[in-house]
Every structure is written in C-alpha cells, then in structure tokens.
Design a protein around this motif. Structure first.
Motif, PDB file in Angstrom:
ATOM      1  N   PRO A 292       0.835  -1.206   0.000  1.00  0.00           N
ATOM      2  CA  PRO A 292       0.000   0.000   0.000  1.00  0.00           C
ATOM      3  C   PRO A 292       0.875   1.263   0.000  1.00  0.00           C
ATOM      4  O   PRO A 292       2.088   1.176   0.161  1.00  0.00           O
ATOM      5  N   GLU A 293       0.218   2.390  -0.183  1.00  0.00           N
ATOM      6  CA  GLU A 293       0.919   3.671  -0.122  1.00  0.00           C
ATOM      7  C   GLU A 293       1.516   3.851   1.284  1.00  0.00           C
ATOM      8  O   GLU A 293       0.814   3.681   2.272  1.00  0.00           O
ATOM      9  N   MET A 294       2.789   4.201   1.350  1.00  0.00           N
ATOM     10  CA  MET A 294       3.454   4.347   2.649  1.00  0.00           C
ATOM     11  C   MET A 294       3.324   5.801   3.138  1.00  0.00           C
ATOM     12  O   MET A 294       3.011   6.701   2.366  1.00  0.00           O
ATOM     13  N   PRO A 295       3.561   6.017   4.460  1.00  0.00           N
ATOM     14  CA  PRO A 295       3.277   7.345   5.030  1.00  0.00           C
ATOM     15  C   PRO A 295       3.943   8.525   4.315  1.00  0.00           C
ATOM     16  O   PRO A 295       3.302   9.564   4.140  1.00  0.00           O
ATOM     17  N   ASP A 297       4.728   8.852   1.159  1.00  0.00           N
ATOM     18  CA  ASP A 297       4.031   9.127  -0.100  1.00  0.00           C
ATOM     19  C   ASP A 297       2.684   9.789   0.171  1.00  0.00           C
ATOM     20  O   ASP A 297       2.260  10.690  -0.546  1.00  0.00           O
ATOM     21  N   ARG A 298       2.029   9.308   1.219  1.00  0.00           N
ATOM     22  CA  ARG A 298       0.759   9.925   1.572  1.00  0.00           C
ATOM     23  C   ARG A 298       0.945  11.386   1.936  1.00  0.00           C
ATOM     24  O   ARG A 298       0.175  12.245   1.523  1.00  0.00           O
ATOM     25  N   LYS A 299       1.995  11.645   2.678  1.00  0.00           N
ATOM     26  CA  LYS A 299       2.258  13.017   3.113  1.00  0.00           C
ATOM     27  C   LYS A 299       2.467  13.897   1.883  1.00  0.00           C
ATOM     28  O   LYS A 299       1.907  14.993   1.791  1.00  0.00           O
ATOM     29  N   ALA A 313      -0.156  17.614   7.399  1.00  0.00           N
ATOM     30  CA  ALA A 313      -0.009  16.352   6.670  1.00  0.00           C
ATOM     31  C   ALA A 313       0.755  15.342   7.515  1.00  0.00           C
ATOM     32  O   ALA A 313       0.371  14.170   7.611  1.00  0.00           O
ATOM     33  N   ALA A 314       1.817  15.809   8.177  1.00  0.00           N
ATOM     34  CA  ALA A 314       2.619  14.897   9.013  1.00  0.00           C
ATOM     35  C   ALA A 314       1.780  14.346  10.158  1.00  0.00           C
ATOM     36  O   ALA A 314       1.862  13.168  10.503  1.00  0.00           O
ATOM     37  N   ASP A 319      -0.633   8.452  12.055  1.00  0.00           N
ATOM     38  CA  ASP A 319      -1.474   7.360  12.530  1.00  0.00           C
ATOM     39  C   ASP A 319      -2.267   6.836  11.337  1.00  0.00           C
ATOM     40  O   ASP A 319      -3.052   7.568  10.740  1.00  0.00           O
ATOM     41  N   LYS A 320      -2.040   5.574  10.979  1.00  0.00           N
ATOM     42  CA  LYS A 320      -2.661   5.059   9.762  1.00  0.00           C
ATOM     43  C   LYS A 320      -4.190   5.124   9.836  1.00  0.00           C
ATOM     44  O   LYS A 320      -4.857   5.478   8.876  1.00  0.00           O
TER      45      LYS A 320
END
Ligand code: ADP
Ligand code: MG
Ligand code: ZN
Length: 474
Positions: A292-295, A297-299, A313-314, A319-320
């Motif tokens: 899955p998308e990791m933190p 990349d999500r940020k 964003a951080a 927390d997933k």
C-alpha cells in the motif's frame, strides 16, 4: 567526569498479522482463554511436523519493502536450542544463516538508521506468575505466532533517536499490514543493545542488552538509566560486563538476567523438518505490487495535491487509522483543507481527551464529510457544527438529523429575522438612538439580542443584513 557517547542497536520483534500460526493452523490472534489455541505441533509434542505458513513469508517480504531492504530469493530455517518453560519444544525455529531480508534503512528525519536483517521466527508462550500462590503458569497460546525480528546496525546515538526509530518502524509495519504495532499488547517489542565510548575511542565499548521493552517510554527510560550506570562504572575505574538485563518498570533500573550468551551456546543447526523458502523474482514483484501507499508518499500527496501544510499532513499520516479516516472522508466530499481542520482541531482533541482509538468512533468518515459540507454550505453555523460533532462523538448519528433535531439548521427565510428585528428595535430605543448618533459599538449589542432571540438556527450573515437595513431605514 569525562563525556561518553552512547552507541545503540535495536532488535525489534513484531508479531505478524496472519490468521493462523506459522507452523500449524491454530488461531494466531491476540488473547483467548489460556491454552485454548494450541495443538500438538505448537505445543511441541514429539512426532509432529511443522508446515510453513506461506502467508508469513509474504508479510515478512512486505516488512522488507517497508524498511527498504533487499529481499532474498533464498532463505532458510534453523533451530535455536534453549530450554525455557515458555517454549515447550526446547528449541525455537528461526532464520539464522539465511534471513529473508537484509540491508535496509529507516529514515528518522535527520539521519538514516541501517537495518542489518529481518528474519522470520516463531514466538514463545507466556509465563503468568502468580505471586499469591507462588506458582507460574504457562500459557502456550502465543507459541508459534509468526514473528519477524528486525536487527539494526549500531547506528543510534541517543535515546531520542531510538524512540524515533521504533516509532517510525511501528508506523511503517502498520501501513504495510504486517503488524498492528500495539506495544501495549506486546505485538511489537524491543531489545536495546547499548554501549558507551569516549569520543576519541576507535572501537565500540562492551555492550549490554536490555530485553523486551514494550513501550516507547520504557525504551527511553531504560537507555537513560543504563547510560548512567555504564558511564558511572567506567568513571569509577570499573568495566562493563557483557550481559542480558531486565528493566524493572517500577524501580526504573536494570538487573542482570543472565550473562550474555553467544551464538554457539544455542547450537544452531539447519531445521531438518522445513524446506528452505524460495521466492522467485516474479513472486517478489507480485508481493511488491500489493504494497500500500506508505506514510511519506501519503504526506506528499496531502501537501502537493491537497494543499495541506507540512505540519498538518505529518500529523495525519502519523497514525494510519486517522489517515485512512481522512482519505475516506475526502472521497465523499473533497474539501481537503476543511476536513483536515475539522479532524485536527476538533476531532483529535476529543479523541485524545477521552483516549478513544479512532477505530472506536461512533460515526463514519462519510458522516464527518457531511458535517463539514453542512458547515461549508452555511446550512449550519461554524459553532453549531462543533456542537454536532460533539453529539456525533458521544452518541453517533447522522449530522443532518442531529442538526434538524436540535434546531441548528439556519433559516434562509428572512421573515422570522425581520419580525425579530422589528421587536428588538422597538424594545431597545436607547441603543437605536446611540447607533443613529454614530456609535458602532451598539450594533454588536443589537446583533447579540437578535442571536439570543433566534437561537442556533440564526444565520449571522442574514441577521446582519436585515438589521443594518432596518436601522438605516429608521
Ligand atoms: P549477537 O549476534 O551477539 O546478538 P549482533 O552482532 O547480532 O550480536 O548484534 C545484535 C545487536 O547489537 C545489533 O542490533 C547491533 O547493532 C547491536 N550492537 C552490536 N555491537 C554493539 C555495541 N558495541 N554497542 C551497542 N550495540 C551493539
Ligand atoms: Mg542477537
Ligand atoms: Zn498449533
């Protein structure tokens, strides 16, 4: 007193989220009545044969990807012989010579900590000490739960870095779906290897190993205590003895468990009952495609595509579950910034104050999205939106229904506002006169009177317009 630097390497054990155990079909979930999740294989009866759960290999590979490791096509199991009553076979099946992943790293912000290896092994049971009866009971439910052990290089130089690393690994394993990372339930546990050296020394000092720390706080406390103990010892002309220590949470001190054992004490040998694990490049690529998308990349997505600040964003990706909740909400109503604000300012405060995990929320991400939409469209006021959130938090429910039931829907019909204005202007002649003489201050007072009369359904903008209009016509 001379200054010392500390040198730390961690060994982190993480329970993997497979349904069944690693070498049998028993339930691997946390909990259960004592010894209800055991069978002849995981309780070590002679004559049984282990069968490797391939799901555990896939999760270990995902852990490898999550920590930027090389994934090995060939890995194999070894027996580590030791007797302790929580391990009825008297040996643990682990990977010694050929671990499944090697050479990774984890970025903790200001530096990268190298990962030496990740290997698969089986968990041991639990001893439950009953001080009152003076006995210890063995619970084998945890025997054979699949673990990965993550071994870092001795790259860590402070308690703060150790904490940041464990936190980062916990988050990444959770994102990858490898481990739920609940330290309080023991699904993620940490051994700390620590030594001290003078800045001018060219070799590391003798290390001790503090076993089985299960919170970030104890990791920090144990490191700080052990640093003081070792440097004190050296300053007094003593020597650090290489040994395994237990950290006593109540006293905040470490105590020797046993002198440090060496690999040869365990008489490792290749596990004869389990074939090696071969992973073709195709299989490894297939597992990678499931990542899955990791933190991080999500940020980046939150900042670059959604326009959130770095800080917000951080906070969301830390927390997933929180970040998943946000993602689900913005899918329904893509007001990225407003939804982020509602979550960070209002929801997080309530979650923290009541120590509620986000999974236990009584309302869905869709409902949160609806609420923000109601507020954006000025169907309810900003204050009413906060009240609605509070009700949803306490009782669950649908924001539109709650707004209706509590009279929070702002009237767009200005006739109620007009007649309220007429009444209030008559009742407050003095204020009206002052306004006419140029006192802007009394306008606020009249607004207040209007809001009081009309309640939460009052739309401040409409009130302002009607009131100004009427005053000017007087
Ligand atoms: P062993 O095989 O004896 O367990 P390893 O070389 O596998 O030893 O190291 C175990 C852990 O101890 C690793 O995390 C490593 O980074 C750490 N470590 C090794 N030497 C030191 C040292 N001198 N000080 C602190 N940590 C160390
Ligand atoms: Mg070791
Ligand atoms: Zn079993």
């Amino acid at each position: 007193m001379s200054a010392y630097n500390m040198v730390i390497g961690l060994e982190i054990h993480a329970e993997m989220l497979t349904n069944s155990k690693v070498f049998c079909t028993c339930n691997a979930e946390f909990g259960g009545d004592e010894n209800t999740r055991v069978c002849p294989r995981c309780s070590g009866l002679p004559g049984t044969l282990p069968v490797f759960n391939q799901g555990a290999a896939r999760l270990a590979v995902k852990a490898g990807f999550a920590l930027d490791c090389e994934i090995n096509n060939y890995s194999a199991f070894d027996r580590k012989n030791y007797f302790y009553p929580d391990l009825p076979k008297a040996y643990q099946i682990t990977q010694f010579s050929y671990p499944i992943c090697t050479n990774g790293f984890v970025d903790i912000g200001n530096k990268k900590i190298r990962i030496n290896r990740i290997h698969i092994e089986e968990d041991a049971g639990k001893l439950v000490h009953d001080d009152y009866e003076g006995v210890s009971n063995a619970d084998y439910n945890r025997c054979g739960v699949p673990l990965i052990e993550i071994v870092t290089e001795p790259d860590i130089r402070s308690a703060e870095e150790a904490r940041a690393l464990v936190e980062q690994i916990a988050i990444r394993l959770k994102y990858a779906g490898v481990c739920d990372s609940r330290m309080e339930q023991g699904s993620l546990r940490c051994d700390v290897n620590i030594s001290v050296m003078r800045p001018e020394d060219t070799e590391f000092g003798t290390r001790t190993e503090i076993k089985n720390l299960n919170s970030l706080k104890s990791i920090v406390r144990a490191i700080e205590y052990e640093y003081e103990r070792q440097t004190g010892l050296l300053d007094r002309g003593g020597k650090v003895v290489q040994q395994t220590l237990h950290f006593n949470e109540n006293h905040g001190t470490t105590k020797p468990l046993r002198s440090k054992e060496e690999a040869h004490d365990y008489r490792y040998f290749p596990e004869p009952d389990i074939p090696p694990v071969f992973l073709t490049d195709e299989v490894i690529a297939d597992i990678k495609s499931e990542m899955p998308e990791m933190p991080n990349d999500r940020k980046t997505r939150y900042v670059e595509q959604y326009g959130l600040s770095e800080v917000d964003a951080a906070l969301l990706v830390s927390d997933k579950d929180l970040s998943d909740f946000y993602d689900e909400s913005v899918k329904v109503y893509p007001a990225y910034k407003q939804i982020s604000n509602m979550i960070i300012v209002e929801l997080l405060r309530r979650l923290n104050d009541s120590s509620t995990p986000i999974k236990d929320l009584k309302f869905s991400p869709e409902s949160l999205a609806q609420l923000v939409k109601l507020s954006d469209e000025k169907t309810v006021s900003k204050n009413a939106a906060k009240d609605i959130l509070f009700i949803m938090f306490e009782q669950g429910g649908n924001p539109v229904e709650i707004a209706k039931e509590n009279g929070f829907i702002m009237t767009t019909d200005s006739s109620a506002v007009e007649s309220a204005a007429d009444e209030i202007l008559v009742a407050n002649q003095k204020a009206v006169d002052e306004y006419k003489q140029g006192s802007a201050k009394v306008f606020g007072f009249l607004m207040g009177q209007m809001c009081k009369k009309l309640g939460k359904s009052a739309n401040p903008q409409i009130i302002r317009e009607v009131l100004t209009d009427k005053l000017n016509k007087l």
